[in-house]
Each structure stands twice: as structure tokens, then as C-alpha cells.
Design a protein around this motif. Structure first.
Motif, short mmCIF file in Angstrom:
data_model
loop_
_atom_site.label_atom_id
_atom_site.label_comp_id
_atom_site.label_asym_id
_atom_site.label_seq_id
_atom_site.Cartn_x
_atom_site.Cartn_y
_atom_site.Cartn_z
N SER A 178 -2.39 6.11 -3.45
CA SER A 178 -0.94 6.12 -3.61
C SER A 178 -0.38 7.54 -3.51
O SER A 178 0.66 7.77 -2.88
CB SER A 178 -0.55 5.51 -4.96
OG SER A 178 -0.99 4.17 -5.05
N ALA A 224 3.00 6.47 -2.17
CA ALA A 224 3.46 5.20 -2.74
C ALA A 224 3.77 5.39 -4.22
O ALA A 224 3.08 6.13 -4.91
CB ALA A 224 2.39 4.12 -2.56
N ALA A 225 4.82 4.73 -4.71
CA ALA A 225 5.14 4.80 -6.13
C ALA A 225 4.06 4.08 -6.93
O ALA A 225 3.46 3.13 -6.43
CB ALA A 225 6.51 4.17 -6.38
N PRO A 226 3.75 4.53 -8.13
CA PRO A 226 4.46 5.54 -8.92
C PRO A 226 3.97 6.98 -8.69
O PRO A 226 4.34 7.88 -9.46
CB PRO A 226 4.16 5.11 -10.36
CG PRO A 226 2.78 4.52 -10.27
CD PRO A 226 2.70 3.84 -8.93
N HIS A 243 4.70 9.00 -6.19
CA HIS A 243 5.52 9.38 -5.05
C HIS A 243 6.34 10.65 -5.27
O HIS A 243 7.14 11.02 -4.40
CB HIS A 243 6.51 8.25 -4.78
CG HIS A 243 7.52 8.07 -5.88
ND1 HIS A 243 7.20 7.58 -7.12
CD2 HIS A 243 8.84 8.36 -5.93
CE1 HIS A 243 8.28 7.56 -7.88
NE2 HIS A 243 9.28 8.04 -7.19
N VAL A 255 1.19 -1.95 -7.96
CA VAL A 255 1.57 -0.71 -7.27
C VAL A 255 2.50 -1.02 -6.10
O VAL A 255 3.50 -0.31 -5.88
CB VAL A 255 0.31 0.04 -6.77
CG1 VAL A 255 0.71 1.24 -5.89
CG2 VAL A 255 -0.53 0.51 -7.95
N SER A 314 6.31 0.33 -5.76
CA SER A 314 6.63 1.16 -4.60
C SER A 314 7.77 0.56 -3.78
O SER A 314 8.67 1.29 -3.32
CB SER A 314 5.38 1.32 -3.72
OG SER A 314 5.54 2.39 -2.80
N GLY A 347 11.20 2.60 -3.72
CA GLY A 347 11.57 3.10 -2.41
C GLY A 347 12.90 2.57 -1.93
O GLY A 347 13.77 3.33 -1.49
N TYR A 351 12.44 7.82 0.93
CA TYR A 351 12.33 6.63 0.10
C TYR A 351 11.97 5.40 0.93
O TYR A 351 11.27 4.49 0.46
CB TYR A 351 13.63 6.40 -0.67
CG TYR A 351 13.76 7.29 -1.88
CD1 TYR A 351 13.00 7.04 -3.02
CD2 TYR A 351 14.62 8.38 -1.89
CE1 TYR A 351 13.09 7.85 -4.14
CE2 TYR A 351 14.74 9.20 -3.01
CZ TYR A 351 13.96 8.93 -4.13
OH TYR A 351 14.04 9.74 -5.23
N ILE A 407 8.31 5.37 1.11
CA ILE A 407 7.73 4.87 -0.14
C ILE A 407 7.72 3.35 -0.15
O ILE A 407 6.73 2.70 -0.52
CB ILE A 407 8.51 5.43 -1.34
CG1 ILE A 407 8.34 6.95 -1.44
CG2 ILE A 407 8.06 4.76 -2.64
CD1 ILE A 407 9.31 7.62 -2.40
N GLY A 446 4.58 0.40 0.07
CA GLY A 446 4.47 -0.76 -0.79
C GLY A 446 4.14 -2.02 0.00
O GLY A 446 3.32 -2.84 -0.42
#
Length: 423
Positions: free
Chosen positions: A173, A178-180, A182, A235, A239, A243, A259, A262, A266
Motif C-alpha cells: 500500500s 493506497a490508503a491508509p 497514502h 484496505v 483506499s 481517494g 487522489y 489512490i 483500491g
């Protein structure tokens, strides 16, 4: 026994590095420094298996777009930058082809390390600040990924496997943004030069997912797949929402694209979760659908981001292309982005992850307003020149799937044999 194609990969690397070196000796020869990297990635098309050719062809195409993109910048490392693109393309091909864990992890280093130099291209003060932030995050990502991979490659119990898997997913990630994990993406994408950022947002995303997928499928054994799929799905969900909501509220075009990246990671993470379920269920259909969706979404993200960031760099581009790229990202049929999301959704449904498929559809709807805003902002009219040619090339790739892409899908679904390693 060493596979003959490994020798082609090695030859490609030698041509790229050794062939570029003499080109750096004078300013005159630097004009032609794109030739060795170009030759080095083209010979990768001599694939030993017909099923590999569509994947390698798409990868080489992205590499060509990357090389041409860098021609737009007055780079202080002219020649070296083309060589770095060549190394990244070789790393992507190696990541899929190799069945050796060490070489798979090496491909991850080969895809990350060149970006450390590329991100420095641009205004010195800004590039240094952005570069330091980016490099620190990538080093941490690599460490997390490697530690996680080594833990799950050992004879781990369920608790230690979950720990290793979680570390690997966190490293992945952070690597792809990728969030979290990011936090670095919006700042780097906004402050960095749009041209090298387009490379980080495109080419650099592919190999980490391939390596992660191969390591996971090789090692999961009798581990209950729901544990792994739910971690990856969580995840993916975070994401997608972070995003898309972040892109809706962002003001600058580059920050919107950050974003957007991101959110796209996801979607790809969702495909990884579906692949885990398909492999555990022994369903080649589910696994094949997940692989097709994963690769198509990565390619869509790559060509789309190259097109958009070229438009940001040139302060706009032709309206038709920017609208088509936006519609493809939204998932409008029959553009490339539609097929990638369709196959991810099908894989999720077949893999008993319907809840994640619903979340993906909801997020695709959420993304519509900001992609429309991007199309309006960047679609300023025909300008001509290299940037226009680049964006038109991206548009043609996106339009390639107007013809139902069985020519790509069928071979990719047969790449399942390349998804495991020998430990």
C-alpha cells in the motif's frame, strides 16, 4: 535449469545499461540516448509463450509512452532517464515471468530505485523536498514488503502468517500509494514535476502488485482465505473512499489526479482480494477473472495517468481525448476502464465478495463529478506538438477495447501458471 527467456531479459538489461553508457559521453550523442532503452524493451517481445505476448506488449507500450514523455523535459540526467525507464519495464516483465522468490523481490527493487532519481527532475529546491519525502516512504515500503514476504514464505503458523501478510499489504500500500498508507501521494503528485510524476503514477504501480500476488498465492497453503481477503478488502475499501472523496474536494488538477490514483489502487487491491479467494476455492475462472481485472486496471491507470499528467504539464490538451480518458476512468463501456472494472466485479462476485463489488460500483459513481471536472479543466482545445501526440496515443489505447478484448483477456486468463514461485 535456467529458462532461455531469462537470457533475453538479461540481454535486454545489458543492452539498456551498456548501450546507454557511450551515449552519455557528449551532448551530441545524448540526443540519441533513447535508442538503447528502446531496443532493450522491444526485444522483450520475443516471449517464449503466446500467452505472455499481450502482457509484454502492453508493458512495452507503456514504456514507449514513458520514454517519449521524458523527451518533453529539459532533464539534467538526459540519457540516464531513458535508461531508468528501460530498467523499470524489464523489472515488470521479470516480475511476472520469474518463479524465483529472490528474482521476484529483486524486480521490486528494480522498479522502485529508478523512481528515486526520476522524481528529482524539475525545479531543484522543490524536487529535493519532494524527492526526500518520496524516497523515505519508498524505503520504508520496501522494508515492510520484504519482511512480510519473508515471514509468510517461512513455515508460519496462522498468527505469524497474518502478521506477515499484514506487513506485506502495508508495504504494498505504501509502495503504490493506497490508503491508509497514502500520505505521501497528494504532496508528491502536486509539488513534483508532472512528467516524472506520470512515471511514478503509471509504470511504477504494476510490478509491486504482481510480486505481492505471486508471494501470497505461493505461500497461503491452508490459511483460511477469508482472513486474507478481508484484510485486502478493508484496505481496498479505505483506499477507494479516501481517494474518491479526496478527489472530489481537491482543487488543483494534479491533486485530483493524486487522489484518483489512490482510488484506482483500491480497485486493484479489490482484484487481489478476489484472486486470493479464487485460488483458495480452486476456481481457475475466479482467479483468471481477477488477474484480467487487476492487469487491465493497472494498464488503464498507467496510460490514463500518462495522458492526464502530460495535459497538466502542457496546461491543457484536446477536449476529445481528455473526455475519453475521463470516461474510461469512470468505467464507460466499451472503453478500457469499463472492462477492467467489469472483470474485477465478476471476480468479486464469483469469489463470494459481493459486498466489495457493491462498494466498488458505489465508488465508481462517486468518481463521476471529478473526472468530468478534469475533462473540462484540461480539455482546452487542440494545440499540436509532442504532448498532443502523446495524449492521442493514449486515447487510441483506451479505444482499443471498442473491439471486445478477447484478444487480451483469453491469454491473460491463461497466465495463472506464472502466478506461483518455487520456494
Amino acid at each position: 535449469m535456467v529458462s532461455p527467456y531469462i537470457y533475453i531479459i538479461i540481454a535486454s538489461l545489458v543492452i539498456n545499461v551498456v548501450g546507454t553508457a557511450p551515449m552519455l559521453l557528449s551532448e551530441t550523442s545524448r540526443r540519441y540516448s533513447w535508442i538503447p532503452p528502446l531496443v532493450s524493451i522491444l526485444i522483450l517481445l520475443a516471449a517464449p509463450n503466446v500467452y505472455l505476448i499481450p502482457f509484454i506488449a502492453f508493458t512495452v507500450t507503456i514504456g514507449l509512452l514513458g520514454i517519449v514523455t521524458l523527451m518533453r523535459v529539459d532533464s539534467s540526467i538526459r540519457g540516464v532517464d531513458y535508461m531508468l525507464i528501460g530498467i523499470m519495464i524489464i523489472a515488470i516483465v521479470l516480475a511476472l515471468y520469474t518463479s524465483n522468490l529472490a528474482l521476484a523481490l529483486l524486480s521490486l527493487v528494480l522498479i522502485s530505485a529508478p523512481t528515486y532519481l526520476l522524481i528529482m527532475i524539475g525545479e531543484p529546491r522543490v524536487s529535493l523536498e519532494v524527492g526526500i519525502k518520496y524516497v523515505v516512504n519508498m524505503i520504508i515500503a520496501t522494508v515492510l514488503f520484504f519482511v512480510g514476504a519473508l515471514i509468510i514464505a517461512s513455515t508460519a503458523t496462522l498468527p505469524t502468517y497474518i502478521l506477515g501478510f499484514s506487513l506485506l499489504i502495508l508495504g504494498l500500500s505504501l509502495e503504490v500509494g493506497a490508503a491508509p498508507m497514502h500520505e505521501w501521494v497528494p504532496d508528491v503528485f502536486t509539488a513534483g514535476n508532472p512528467v516524472p510524476v506520470s512515471i511514478i503514477a503509471s509504470i511504477a504501480k504494476i510490478a509491486p502488485f504482481i510480486v505481492a500476488l505471486k508471494v501470497i498465492l505461493t505461500t497461503m497453503g491452508s490459511i483460511p482465505p477469508y482472513y486474507l481477503a478481508y484484510i485486502a478488502g478493508a484496505v481496498a475499501t479505505i483506499s477507494m473512499f479516501v481517494g474518491n472523496i479526496g478527489a472530489l474536494t481537491a482543487k488543483e488538477d494534479a491533486r485530483v489526479l493524486a487522489y484518483s490514483s489512490i482510488a484506482n489502487m483500491g480497485y486493484v487491491m479489490s482484484a487481489l482480494a478476489a484472486a486470493v479467494m479464487g485460488y483458495a476455492m480452486g476456481s481457475s475462472t475466479t482467479l483468471g477473472l481477477a488477474l484480467v481485472g487487476l492487469l487491465l486496471q493497472l494498464f488503464m491507470n498507467a496510460v490514463g495517468k500518462i495522458g492526464f499528467f502530460n495535459s497538466v504539464f502542457s496546461r491543457g490538451n484536446n477536449a476529445v481525448s481528455t473526455w475519453l480518458i475521463s470516461l474510461a476512468f469512470i468505467g464507460t463501456p466499451p472503453l478500457l476502464g469499463f472492462w477492467s472494472k467489469l472483470y474485477i466485479i465478476l471476480a468479486l462476485v464469483y469469489g463470494n465478495l459481493t459486498w466489495l463489488a457493491v462498494i466498488l460500483v458505489v465508488n465508481s459513481v462517486i468518481s463521476v463529478p471529478y473526472y468530468v471536472r478534469l475533462a473540462r479543466s484540461l480539455g482546452t482545445g487542440f494545440k499540436g506538438g509532442l504532448a498532443e501526440g502523446m495524449v492521442l496515443a493514449v486515447t487510441l489505447i483506451i479505444l482499443a477495447t471498442v473491439v471486445p478484448p478477447s484478444w487480451f483477456i483469453d491469454p491473460v486468463m491463461r497466465l495463472i501458471g506464472y502466478l506461483t514461485l518455487y520456494l
